[in-house]
Scaffold this motif. Structure first.
Motif, PDB file in Angstrom:
ATOM      1  N   ALA A 142      21.873 -29.658 -67.691  1.00  0.00           N
ATOM      2  CA  ALA A 142      21.851 -30.561 -69.013  1.00  0.00           C
ATOM      3  C   ALA A 142      20.310 -30.535 -69.477  1.00  0.00           C
ATOM      4  CB  ALA A 142      22.266 -31.925 -68.366  1.00  0.00           C
ATOM      5  N   ALA A 143      19.555 -30.348 -68.605  1.00  0.00           N
ATOM      6  CA  ALA A 143      18.016 -30.338 -69.232  1.00  0.00           C
ATOM      7  C   ALA A 143      17.774 -29.033 -69.754  1.00  0.00           C
ATOM      8  CB  ALA A 143      16.916 -30.896 -68.372  1.00  0.00           C
ATOM      9  N   ARG A 144      18.135 -27.838 -69.167  1.00  0.00           N
ATOM     10  CA  ARG A 144      17.988 -26.472 -69.395  1.00  0.00           C
ATOM     11  C   ARG A 144      19.156 -25.688 -69.957  1.00  0.00           C
ATOM     12  NH1 ARG A 144      12.584 -24.713 -66.194  1.00  0.00           N
ATOM     13  NH2 ARG A 144      11.717 -26.726 -65.929  1.00  0.00           N
ATOM     14  N   PRO A 145      20.038 -25.950 -71.064  1.00  0.00           N
ATOM     15  CA  PRO A 145      21.246 -25.480 -71.331  1.00  0.00           C
ATOM     16  C   PRO A 145      21.240 -24.028 -71.545  1.00  0.00           C
ATOM     17  CG  PRO A 145      20.661 -26.843 -72.978  1.00  0.00           C
ATOM     18  CD  PRO A 145      19.430 -27.091 -71.954  1.00  0.00           C
ATOM     19  N   ASN A 146      20.024 -23.723 -71.892  1.00  0.00           N
ATOM     20  CA  ASN A 146      20.021 -22.101 -72.402  1.00  0.00           C
ATOM     21  C   ASN A 146      19.184 -21.190 -71.573  1.00  0.00           C
ATOM     22  OD1 ASN A 146      21.356 -22.656 -74.709  1.00  0.00           O
ATOM     23  ND2 ASN A 146      19.527 -23.511 -75.592  1.00  0.00           N
ATOM     24  N   GLU A 147      18.815 -21.671 -70.245  1.00  0.00           N
ATOM     25  CA  GLU A 147      18.238 -21.108 -69.408  1.00  0.00           C
ATOM     26  C   GLU A 147      18.851 -20.698 -68.021  1.00  0.00           C
ATOM     27  OE1 GLU A 147      15.506 -19.783 -70.107  1.00  0.00           O
ATOM     28  OE2 GLU A 147      15.144 -20.691 -72.026  1.00  0.00           O
ATOM     29  N   PRO A 148      19.916 -20.060 -67.688  1.00  0.00           N
ATOM     30  CA  PRO A 148      20.639 -19.975 -66.679  1.00  0.00           C
ATOM     31  C   PRO A 148      19.875 -19.378 -65.229  1.00  0.00           C
ATOM     32  CG  PRO A 148      21.304 -18.169 -68.076  1.00  0.00           C
ATOM     33  CD  PRO A 148      20.376 -19.159 -68.819  1.00  0.00           C
ATOM     34  N   TYR A 149      18.800 -18.485 -65.601  1.00  0.00           N
ATOM     35  CA  TYR A 149      18.040 -17.936 -64.278  1.00  0.00           C
ATOM     36  C   TYR A 149      17.304 -19.321 -63.795  1.00  0.00           C
ATOM     37  CZ  TYR A 149      14.196 -16.093 -62.051  1.00  0.00           C
ATOM     38  OH  TYR A 149      13.307 -15.782 -61.058  1.00  0.00           O
ATOM     39  N   GLU A 150      16.532 -19.802 -64.779  1.00  0.00           N
ATOM     40  CA  GLU A 150      15.649 -21.176 -64.308  1.00  0.00           C
ATOM     41  C   GLU A 150      16.611 -22.235 -63.682  1.00  0.00           C
ATOM     42  OE1 GLU A 150      13.398 -22.869 -67.321  1.00  0.00           O
ATOM     43  OE2 GLU A 150      12.213 -20.847 -67.890  1.00  0.00           O
ATOM     44  N   VAL A 151      18.005 -22.315 -64.219  1.00  0.00           N
ATOM     45  CA  VAL A 151      18.696 -23.203 -63.406  1.00  0.00           C
ATOM     46  C   VAL A 151      19.074 -22.836 -61.897  1.00  0.00           C
ATOM     47  CG1 VAL A 151      21.056 -24.388 -63.438  1.00  0.00           C
ATOM     48  CG2 VAL A 151      19.680 -24.178 -65.781  1.00  0.00           C
ATOM     49  N   ASP A 152      19.589 -21.434 -61.709  1.00  0.00           N
ATOM     50  CA  ASP A 152      19.641 -21.054 -60.584  1.00  0.00           C
ATOM     51  C   ASP A 152      18.513 -21.346 -59.592  1.00  0.00           C
ATOM     52  OD1 ASP A 152      22.163 -20.237 -61.213  1.00  0.00           O
ATOM     53  OD2 ASP A 152      21.584 -18.235 -61.676  1.00  0.00           O
ATOM     54  N   GLN A 153      17.331 -21.008 -60.169  1.00  0.00           N
ATOM     55  CA  GLN A 153      16.086 -21.091 -59.339  1.00  0.00           C
ATOM     56  C   GLN A 153      15.672 -22.402 -58.975  1.00  0.00           C
ATOM     57  OE1 GLN A 153      13.847 -18.657 -58.177  1.00  0.00           O
ATOM     58  NE2 GLN A 153      15.809 -17.635 -58.355  1.00  0.00           N
ATOM     59  N   LEU A 154      15.898 -23.484 -59.763  1.00  0.00           N
ATOM     60  CA  LEU A 154      15.601 -24.680 -59.563  1.00  0.00           C
ATOM     61  C   LEU A 154      16.900 -25.348 -58.449  1.00  0.00           C
ATOM     62  CD1 LEU A 154      14.572 -25.878 -63.068  1.00  0.00           C
ATOM     63  CD2 LEU A 154      13.147 -25.768 -61.139  1.00  0.00           C
ATOM     64  N   VAL A 155      17.960 -25.046 -58.598  1.00  0.00           N
ATOM     65  CA  VAL A 155      19.070 -25.435 -57.895  1.00  0.00           C
ATOM     66  C   VAL A 155      18.608 -24.774 -56.203  1.00  0.00           C
ATOM     67  CG1 VAL A 155      21.244 -25.089 -57.141  1.00  0.00           C
ATOM     68  CG2 VAL A 155      20.899 -25.681 -59.552  1.00  0.00           C
ATOM     69  N   SER A 156      18.179 -23.467 -56.101  1.00  0.00           N
ATOM     70  CA  SER A 156      17.828 -23.207 -54.951  1.00  0.00           C
ATOM     71  C   SER A 156      16.454 -24.065 -54.250  1.00  0.00           C
ATOM     72  CB  SER A 156      17.429 -21.750 -55.111  1.00  0.00           C
ATOM     73  OG  SER A 156      18.403 -21.019 -55.357  1.00  0.00           O
ATOM     74  N   PHE A 157      15.534 -24.510 -55.278  1.00  0.00           N
ATOM     75  CA  PHE A 157      14.559 -25.159 -54.944  1.00  0.00           C
ATOM     76  C   PHE A 157      14.824 -26.249 -54.484  1.00  0.00           C
ATOM     77  CE2 PHE A 157      11.611 -28.414 -56.590  1.00  0.00           C
ATOM     78  CZ  PHE A 157      10.470 -28.134 -55.899  1.00  0.00           C
ATOM     79  N   ARG A 158      15.858 -27.049 -55.134  1.00  0.00           N
ATOM     80  CA  ARG A 158      16.204 -28.281 -54.681  1.00  0.00           C
ATOM     81  C   ARG A 158      16.884 -28.189 -53.125  1.00  0.00           C
ATOM     82  NH1 ARG A 158      17.868 -32.392 -59.294  1.00  0.00           N
ATOM     83  NH2 ARG A 158      15.966 -31.631 -59.786  1.00  0.00           N
ATOM     84  N   LYS A 159      17.656 -27.025 -52.808  1.00  0.00           N
ATOM     85  CA  LYS A 159      18.120 -27.094 -51.894  1.00  0.00           C
ATOM     86  C   LYS A 159      17.295 -26.861 -50.672  1.00  0.00           C
ATOM     87  CE  LYS A 159      21.734 -24.252 -51.216  1.00  0.00           C
ATOM     88  NZ  LYS A 159      23.032 -22.972 -51.375  1.00  0.00           N
TER      89      LYS A 159
END
Length: 292
Positions: A142-159
């Motif tokens: 929702a905060a980075r709708p146009n950045e799928p790579y960054e979303v994937d990385q930040l999800v991994s970071f959170r995990k």
């Protein structure tokens, strides 16, 4: 003369804070001002201030230079300070996410990893350490709708952060007060929220995790100003308050500020229902909001 006792444990973020604190103590003992140090090292005053608060690195040769300039003559003291500097240069596990982390998040990750306990009030979202992967993805996207790579990385970071709750031999002690309204916000849709509530219910079984749900009907309470976290470390390492907002991240370490937030959290958890009621509350919200 050794003027204080420095803690000897902790990861690179805590060690950087210890180094900065000791350099500040030595500067004050030598009667130097920040502007004096900035002129001596030919850098900005803001750089010195960031070094002394553990938010910026400093070269080994500059540390040695300052120790000599501050009149430190005890070889053992010099060796201790230089060892702390060496330990502070180590990279934490979060370093490989550096290109995608929001400003200040690397510092927070370091503090969180070094913390013994974390107490947090969350009015808007489920706390990051308690989020499912799908919920985290919905929040971050929702905060980075146009950045799928960054979303994937930040999800991994959170995990990876969440591993703190099950680390051995001493898992992070987590106490979170969540607003009921955050659990009724359908982040990611009904299925995602149903799974998120089920995950929260499972997590309450961990002996090191305490979750309270503040009812919306409770009305006004001491923490309505917004989210904050208290990061507690081993003895002799001061507690840090972390306040996150759109305007940026703020870290508070002054005793008066920390005491205010400790009192606020104590008032909030005292006002919220007993943690033993949380599983039933989660089940009720899931039934009312997300059951098919």
């Amino acid at each position: 003369m050794w003027g204080g006792t420095m803690a000897t444990a902790g990861g690179p973020t805590v060690r950087r804070r210890q180094l900065g604190s000791e350099l500040r103590r030595l500067r004050e003992h030598a009667g130097k001002k920040i502007e004096d140090v900035a002129a001596h090292l030919e850098c900005s005053m803001s750089k010195i201030s960031r070094v002394e608060t553990g938010q910026a690195p400093i070269k080994a040769r500059d540390v040695r230079d300052l120790l000599q300039w501050y009149g430190v003559t005890d070889p053992a003291q010099t060796e201790t300070v230089m060892q702390i500097h060496k330990d502070a240069q180590q990279q934490g596990w979060w370093a490989h996410y550096g290109e995608v982390l929001p400003s200040g998040m690397a510092t927070y990750a370091g503090l969180e990893s070094d913390a013994r306990a974390l107490r947090s009030y969350e009015p808007t979202f489920v706390h990051g350490l308690l989020q499912t992967e799908d919920y985290a993805r919905a929040v971050i996207a929702a905060a980075r709708p146009n950045e799928p790579y960054e979303v994937d990385q930040l999800v991994s970071f959170r995990k990876e952060r969440q591993a703190l709750l099950t680390r051995e031999p001493e898992p992070l002690e987590l106490w979170v007060v969540l607003e009921e309204s955050a659990l009724r916000r359908p982040v990611g849709g009904r299925d995602v929220m149903a799974a998120q509530l089920a995950h929260l219910a499972e997590t309450t079984a961990l002996p090191n995790v305490t979750i309270q749900v503040m009812p919306t009907a409770k009305g006004a309470h001491a923490a309505l100003a917004g989210t904050f976290s208290l990061l507690e470390f081993e003895p002799r390492t001061p507690t840090v308050v972390y306040v996150n907002s759109i305007a940026g991240n703020v870290y508070l370490e002054k005793e008066r500020d920390v005491r205010t937030f400790i009192q606020t959290f104590d008032l909030v958890r005292a006002a919220a229902p007993d943690p033993q009621e949380t599983p039933a509350t989660l089940e009720k919200i899931a039934r009312e909001m997300y059951s098919t």
